[in-house]
Design a protein around this motif. Structure first.
Motif, PDB file in Angstrom:
ATOM      1  N   ARG A  87     -19.314 -49.602  33.213  1.00 30.11           N
ATOM      2  CA  ARG A  87     -18.352 -48.694  32.587  1.00 30.11           C
ATOM      3  C   ARG A  87     -17.792 -47.704  33.599  1.00 30.11           C
ATOM      4  NH1 ARG A  87     -18.784 -48.863  26.722  1.00 30.11           N
ATOM      5  NH2 ARG A  87     -19.834 -50.834  26.398  1.00 30.11           N
ATOM      6  N   ALA A  88     -16.511 -47.413  33.469  1.00 27.32           N
ATOM      7  CA  ALA A  88     -15.839 -46.365  34.234  1.00 27.32           C
ATOM      8  C   ALA A  88     -15.407 -45.318  33.217  1.00 27.32           C
ATOM      9  CB  ALA A  88     -14.639 -46.932  34.977  1.00 27.32           C
ATOM     10  N   VAL A  89     -15.935 -44.109  33.345  1.00 28.52           N
ATOM     11  CA  VAL A  89     -15.730 -43.080  32.331  1.00 28.52           C
ATOM     12  C   VAL A  89     -15.000 -41.883  32.942  1.00 28.52           C
ATOM     13  CG1 VAL A  89     -16.876 -41.589  30.656  1.00 28.52           C
ATOM     14  CG2 VAL A  89     -17.870 -43.808  31.210  1.00 28.52           C
ATOM     15  N   PRO A  90     -13.833 -41.528  32.401  1.00 26.94           N
ATOM     16  CA  PRO A  90     -13.128 -40.356  32.921  1.00 26.94           C
ATOM     17  C   PRO A  90     -13.871 -39.067  32.583  1.00 26.94           C
ATOM     18  CG  PRO A  90     -11.807 -41.510  31.255  1.00 26.94           C
ATOM     19  CD  PRO A  90     -13.112 -42.218  31.355  1.00 26.94           C
ATOM     20  N   ASP A  91     -13.855 -38.153  33.530  1.00 31.14           N
ATOM     21  CA  ASP A  91     -14.473 -36.847  33.340  1.00 31.14           C
ATOM     22  C   ASP A  91     -13.340 -35.827  33.213  1.00 31.14           C
ATOM     23  OD1 ASP A  91     -15.690 -34.373  33.572  1.00 31.14           O
ATOM     24  OD2 ASP A  91     -17.091 -35.018  35.109  1.00 31.14           O
ATOM     25  N   PRO A  92     -13.118 -35.296  32.020  1.00 30.70           N
ATOM     26  CA  PRO A  92     -11.992 -34.381  31.825  1.00 30.70           C
ATOM     27  C   PRO A  92     -12.122 -33.076  32.605  1.00 30.70           C
ATOM     28  CG  PRO A  92     -13.328 -34.508  29.818  1.00 30.70           C
ATOM     29  CD  PRO A  92     -13.861 -35.522  30.778  1.00 30.70           C
ATOM     30  N   GLU A  93     -13.337 -32.706  32.993  1.00 35.11           N
ATOM     31  CA  GLU A  93     -13.539 -31.472  33.755  1.00 35.11           C
ATOM     32  C   GLU A  93     -13.027 -31.601  35.189  1.00 35.11           C
ATOM     33  OE1 GLU A  93     -17.151 -28.543  32.558  1.00 35.11           O
ATOM     34  OE2 GLU A  93     -17.614 -30.021  34.074  1.00 35.11           O
ATOM     35  N   LEU A 115     -16.527 -40.394  36.254  1.00 36.74           N
ATOM     36  CA  LEU A 115     -17.905 -39.947  36.346  1.00 36.74           C
ATOM     37  C   LEU A 115     -18.579 -40.742  37.456  1.00 36.74           C
ATOM     38  CD1 LEU A 115     -20.108 -38.188  34.928  1.00 36.74           C
ATOM     39  CD2 LEU A 115     -20.620 -40.202  33.560  1.00 36.74           C
ATOM     40  N   PRO A 116     -19.222 -40.061  38.440  1.00 33.99           N
ATOM     41  CA  PRO A 116     -19.866 -40.804  39.522  1.00 33.99           C
ATOM     42  C   PRO A 116     -21.049 -41.637  39.028  1.00 33.99           C
ATOM     43  CG  PRO A 116     -20.273 -38.433  39.741  1.00 33.99           C
ATOM     44  CD  PRO A 116     -19.363 -38.627  38.567  1.00 33.99           C
ATOM     45  N   ALA A 117     -21.348 -42.705  39.741  1.00 31.42           N
ATOM     46  CA  ALA A 117     -22.433 -43.612  39.355  1.00 31.42           C
ATOM     47  C   ALA A 117     -23.779 -42.899  39.277  1.00 31.42           C
ATOM     48  CB  ALA A 117     -22.516 -44.780  40.333  1.00 31.42           C
ATOM     49  N   GLU A 118     -23.998 -41.876  40.109  1.00 32.79           N
ATOM     50  CA  GLU A 118     -25.276 -41.154  40.073  1.00 32.79           C
ATOM     51  C   GLU A 118     -25.336 -40.155  38.936  1.00 32.79           C
ATOM     52  OE1 GLU A 118     -22.558 -38.957  42.890  1.00 32.79           O
ATOM     53  OE2 GLU A 118     -23.134 -41.041  42.638  1.00 32.79           O
ATOM     54  N   GLY A 119     -24.227 -39.991  38.227  1.00 34.11           N
ATOM     55  CA  GLY A 119     -24.192 -39.089  37.087  1.00 34.11           C
ATOM     56  C   GLY A 119     -23.789 -37.685  37.476  1.00 34.11           C
ATOM     57  N   ARG A 120     -23.678 -36.826  36.467  1.00 33.62           N
ATOM     58  CA  ARG A 120     -23.260 -35.453  36.685  1.00 33.62           C
ATOM     59  C   ARG A 120     -23.648 -34.621  35.484  1.00 33.62           C
ATOM     60  NH1 ARG A 120     -19.298 -31.644  36.732  1.00 33.62           N
ATOM     61  NH2 ARG A 120     -17.731 -32.411  35.331  1.00 33.62           N
ATOM     62  N   GLU A 121     -23.856 -33.334  35.714  1.00 37.11           N
ATOM     63  CA  GLU A 121     -24.124 -32.409  34.615  1.00 37.11           C
ATOM     64  C   GLU A 121     -22.783 -32.067  33.972  1.00 37.11           C
ATOM     65  OE1 GLU A 121     -25.334 -28.010  34.826  1.00 37.11           O
ATOM     66  OE2 GLU A 121     -27.225 -29.127  34.743  1.00 37.11           O
ATOM     67  N   VAL A 122     -22.728 -32.203  32.652  1.00 38.96           N
ATOM     68  CA  VAL A 122     -21.486 -31.992  31.906  1.00 38.96           C
ATOM     69  C   VAL A 122     -21.772 -31.113  30.683  1.00 38.96           C
ATOM     70  CG1 VAL A 122     -20.493 -34.210  32.644  1.00 38.96           C
ATOM     71  CG2 VAL A 122     -21.833 -34.096  30.547  1.00 38.96           C
ATOM     72  N   PRO A 123     -20.735 -30.545  30.078  1.00 37.71           N
ATOM     73  CA  PRO A 123     -20.969 -29.767  28.859  1.00 37.71           C
ATOM     74  C   PRO A 123     -21.449 -30.670  27.719  1.00 37.71           C
ATOM     75  CG  PRO A 123     -18.641 -29.675  29.510  1.00 37.71           C
ATOM     76  CD  PRO A 123     -19.343 -30.551  30.473  1.00 37.71           C
ATOM     77  N   ASP A 124     -22.353 -30.156  26.908  1.00 38.94           N
ATOM     78  CA  ASP A 124     -22.835 -30.901  25.743  1.00 38.94           C
ATOM     79  C   ASP A 124     -21.836 -30.652  24.619  1.00 38.94           C
ATOM     80  OD1 ASP A 124     -24.227 -32.207  23.794  1.00 38.94           O
ATOM     81  OD2 ASP A 124     -26.008 -30.949  23.894  1.00 38.94           O
ATOM     82  N   ASP A 125     -20.735 -31.400  24.661  1.00 31.83           N
ATOM     83  CA  ASP A 125     -19.665 -31.182  23.688  1.00 31.83           C
ATOM     84  C   ASP A 125     -19.307 -32.487  22.972  1.00 31.83           C
ATOM     85  OD1 ASP A 125     -18.125 -32.609  25.541  1.00 31.83           O
ATOM     86  OD2 ASP A 125     -17.006 -30.865  26.221  1.00 31.83           O
ATOM     87  N   ILE A 126     -18.320 -32.401  22.119  1.00 36.05           N
ATOM     88  CA  ILE A 126     -17.938 -33.559  21.291  1.00 36.05           C
ATOM     89  C   ILE A 126     -17.452 -34.733  22.135  1.00 36.05           C
ATOM     90  CG2 ILE A 126     -15.579 -32.810  20.844  1.00 36.05           C
ATOM     91  CD1 ILE A 126     -16.067 -33.803  17.914  1.00 36.05           C
TER      92      ILE A 126
END
Length: 65
Positions: free
Chosen positions: A12-18, A23-34
């Motif tokens: 999966r390739a997931v856009p990060d609106p922030e 979203l990088p393959a290693e992941g990222r801290e993101v807001p816990d939002d809808i």
């Protein structure tokens, strides 16, 4: 606002609106939002699980005091 760490699901390739990037393959801290809860429910991302300690310690690790 609470934050969670997410990683993209395999393939999966997931856009990060922030950031405006994927979203990088290693992941990222993101807001816990809808937005991110929807990505989790749709199985586009998974909440990253930190390395948990062993459930059954070996005999070497068990103290016999």
């Amino acid at each position: 606002m609470n934050r969670i760490t997410v990683v993209p699901a395999k393939g999966r390739a997931v856009p990060d609106p922030e950031t405006g990037e994927l979203l990088p393959a290693e992941g990222r801290e993101v807001p816990d939002d809808i937005y991110w809860r929807r990505r989790i429910n749709d199985e586009d991302v998974k909440i990253k699980e930190e390395d948990a300690p062993a459930k059954n310690p070996s005999a070497k690790e068990v103290s016999t005091k």
